[in-house]
Design a protein around this motif. Sequence first.
Motif, PDB file in Angstrom:
ATOM      1  N   UNK A  75      -3.149  18.496   0.155  1.00 40.65           N
ATOM      2  CA  UNK A  75      -4.238  19.339   0.643  1.00 40.65           C
ATOM      3  C   UNK A  75      -4.559  20.452  -0.346  1.00 40.65           C
ATOM      4  N   UNK A  76      -3.519  21.071  -0.884  1.00 41.33           N
ATOM      5  CA  UNK A  76      -3.736  22.147  -1.843  1.00 41.33           C
ATOM      6  C   UNK A  76      -4.464  21.621  -3.077  1.00 41.33           C
ATOM      7  N   UNK A  77      -4.050  20.466  -3.568  1.00 39.96           N
ATOM      8  CA  UNK A  77      -4.642  19.907  -4.778  1.00 39.96           C
ATOM      9  C   UNK A  77      -6.091  19.500  -4.556  1.00 39.96           C
ATOM     10  N   UNK A  78      -6.348  18.785  -3.474  1.00 35.41           N
ATOM     11  CA  UNK A  78      -7.697  18.289  -3.220  1.00 35.41           C
ATOM     12  C   UNK A  78      -8.672  19.409  -2.918  1.00 35.41           C
ATOM     13  N   UNK A  79      -8.181  20.529  -2.392  1.00 37.28           N
ATOM     14  CA  UNK A  79      -9.051  21.649  -2.051  1.00 37.28           C
ATOM     15  C   UNK A  79      -9.237  22.639  -3.186  1.00 37.28           C
TER      16      UNK A  79
ATOM     17  N   UNK B 107       5.445  19.565 -18.802  1.00 32.16           N
ATOM     18  CA  UNK B 107       4.740  20.465 -17.877  1.00 32.16           C
ATOM     19  C   UNK B 107       3.327  20.754 -18.385  1.00 32.16           C
ATOM     20  N   UNK B 108       2.793  19.880 -19.206  1.00 33.12           N
ATOM     21  CA  UNK B 108       1.512  20.134 -19.873  1.00 33.12           C
ATOM     22  C   UNK B 108       0.378  20.358 -18.882  1.00 33.12           C
ATOM     23  N   UNK B 109       0.284  19.521 -17.858  1.00 35.70           N
ATOM     24  CA  UNK B 109      -0.836  19.650 -16.919  1.00 35.70           C
ATOM     25  C   UNK B 109      -0.806  20.972 -16.186  1.00 35.70           C
TER      26      UNK B 109
ATOM     27  N   UNK C 193       0.827  -1.192   0.000  1.00 39.05           N
ATOM     28  CA  UNK C 193       0.000   0.000   0.000  1.00 39.05           C
ATOM     29  C   UNK C 193       0.867   1.249   0.000  1.00 39.05           C
ATOM     30  N   UNK C 194       0.450   2.206  -0.805  1.00 38.78           N
ATOM     31  CA  UNK C 194       1.141   3.494  -0.818  1.00 38.78           C
ATOM     32  C   UNK C 194       0.647   4.353   0.342  1.00 38.78           C
ATOM     33  N   UNK C 195       1.566   5.100   0.924  1.00 40.46           N
ATOM     34  CA  UNK C 195       1.179   5.995   2.002  1.00 40.46           C
ATOM     35  C   UNK C 195       0.362   7.154   1.452  1.00 40.46           C
ATOM     36  N   UNK C 196       0.788   7.667   0.303  1.00 39.34           N
ATOM     37  CA  UNK C 196       0.062   8.726  -0.406  1.00 39.34           C
ATOM     38  C   UNK C 196       0.167   8.445  -1.901  1.00 39.34           C
ATOM     39  N   UNK C 197      -0.897   8.719  -2.628  1.00 44.33           N
ATOM     40  CA  UNK C 197      -0.813   8.673  -4.080  1.00 44.33           C
ATOM     41  C   UNK C 197      -0.230   9.987  -4.575  1.00 44.33           C
ATOM     42  N   UNK C 198       0.437   9.932  -5.700  1.00 47.18           N
ATOM     43  CA  UNK C 198       1.168  11.088  -6.207  1.00 47.18           C
ATOM     44  C   UNK C 198       0.209  12.061  -6.893  1.00 47.18           C
ATOM     45  N   UNK C 199       0.301  13.326  -6.517  1.00 46.34           N
ATOM     46  CA  UNK C 199      -0.465  14.380  -7.188  1.00 46.34           C
ATOM     47  C   UNK C 199       0.421  15.024  -8.250  1.00 46.34           C
TER      48      UNK C 199
ATOM     49  N   UNK D  95      -3.145  23.012 -10.114  1.00 43.80           N
ATOM     50  CA  UNK D  95      -1.795  22.725 -10.599  1.00 43.80           C
ATOM     51  C   UNK D  95      -1.232  24.047 -11.096  1.00 43.80           C
ATOM     52  N   UNK D  96      -0.307  24.602 -10.360  1.00 43.64           N
ATOM     53  CA  UNK D  96       0.253  25.902 -10.715  1.00 43.64           C
ATOM     54  C   UNK D  96       1.328  25.744 -11.786  1.00 43.64           C
ATOM     55  N   UNK D  97       1.522  26.768 -12.620  1.00 46.39           N
ATOM     56  CA  UNK D  97       2.476  26.667 -13.735  1.00 46.39           C
ATOM     57  C   UNK D  97       3.902  26.383 -13.261  1.00 46.39           C
TER      58      UNK D  97
END
Length: 542
Positions: free
Chosen positions: A371-375, A421-423, A357-363, A432-434
């Motif tokens: 937290x920043x991504x999910x919010x 850096x497309x995303x 099991x992964x502790x966190x999946x990669x954002x 997702x900041x530039x």
Amino acid sequence: MQRYLKPTRAVISILMLLAIGFTFLDFSDSLPVAWYNRILFLQLVPSAIKFMQTAAHGMAISAYGFIVILVLTLLFGRVYCSYVCPLGIFQDIITWFSGKTNRGVKKKCFRFATAQNRLRYTVLAVVILSLFTGSIALLNVMEPYSNFGRFTSGIFRPVYVAGNNLLVKIFESMGSYALYPVTIARANPFTLIIPLVMLALVVWLSFSRGRLYCNTVCPVGAFLGLVSKASLFKVKIEQPKCNRCGSCMFACKAQCIDVKNQSVDFSRCVGCGNCMKVCDKNSIGYALCTSKKNNLTAETRTDSSRRRFIASSMLLISALSSFSVKSLAQSRSRIEAPGDKTPAPGSGIGTGNEAVDKLYHVTPPGSISHDNFLNACTACHLCVSACPTDVLKPSFLEYGLFGIMQPFMDYRVSFCNFECVKCSEVCPSGAILPLTVEQKITTQTGKVRFVENNCIVYTDKTSCGSCSEHCPTQAVTMAPYIGELTIPKINTDICVGCGACEYACPVTPYKAIIVDGNPVHAIAQKPVQEELKEKPLEDFPF
């Protein structure tokens, strides 16, 4: 002059729908970055969230598209819903189609319907209150642009790609190779449940009741309806000219024209211009709202409407600000939290041939932290469509129930290109900041973890080295093991978490090398490059 409003709106809205739709459908990477920024600039919720995100992270505030929409609404009402919102334009197409295919009985027409204010404002209130809890999940399910993005990315895009592949076979049979086949990206089928349900709901309501979805379910429509009560110009009926023929009422897909009382519920009007097009007496159209009372029966005074607009706007802005600031605070607190450290190799986690099991999946790189991504991610899936390696996939339960549909890096199916850096270039909400290429190649989204007991070098005494061969930073190298065998050796300091090693690992069902996501993205050290020593050239032997 206002009779030309409908054809003008139709042209603009169709062009907008095609432009937005193509940003999700394009698989050839032919669109410039400026296209995404300009086309999606006026999407209300992503623009507002991006504004809060850039402010919360101390970056230049350039996302002001939502302010433009609010100003236009204060001038002319809910023109956003008819001219800019892709889901609203999509509903218009379904409504038009239903009028053409009504089993030949009669042309589709509408009648005035009482506003479902309790339902629409309850939905808006619940969505706003959910933002104060720090969760954007409910807004993601209801927000119109993101719903359209999920429809297009998850449902329409595979059909589009399949059509391209069919044309490829046809062209090749005729000796033409102008097109090329494209692999249809696979995703967890459970992630299509919500988009399919919402698509069915939108199509059904649009087919039977026009803009009922916008005026009962959509929180953006309810919010802009409140704002439109303070609009400077409103659609009104000139009573001396009106003969109550009902043409405007039957053409109103928002069902907001009451011919009996010669009034228009402007909070539901989307400014489509249908009523003005069909009125032979020119008795309905935009008029400057100068009187203290509106054209709507029992409507409150203009000053009261403006106070409600200011109050609702401040409430929405406060809600958006709350989870943005909360996200930033959580990110900073995570940096100091000792419990968030990724375990070192050999710590005993995931040993044996059992699931690891992964502790966190990669954002995605540029998302700063979980937290920043999910919010901030509205789950529109534009990054999923734009990703050249298809490593970004809609999540099911990878982030938990409240993170459903938000993209994650699925290294089982692909990996993140080292210099891509497309995303970060296409994300409209600031989740997702530039990033520049220079920043990307040192952004550590996760750390590699080696599970020795799953490695075929350890279990089968077979040479491999796929993980090392694919690692762009050489965070995974091969070290002497037994005899001539070598076994992976990792250096987490220079790992950027791209997942190339995990994707390349041939072990099944459980990988021998995985990437644990960093709860807060870090800066990876640059690998030390050994200088090549030039050997002196030998004299020519003869």
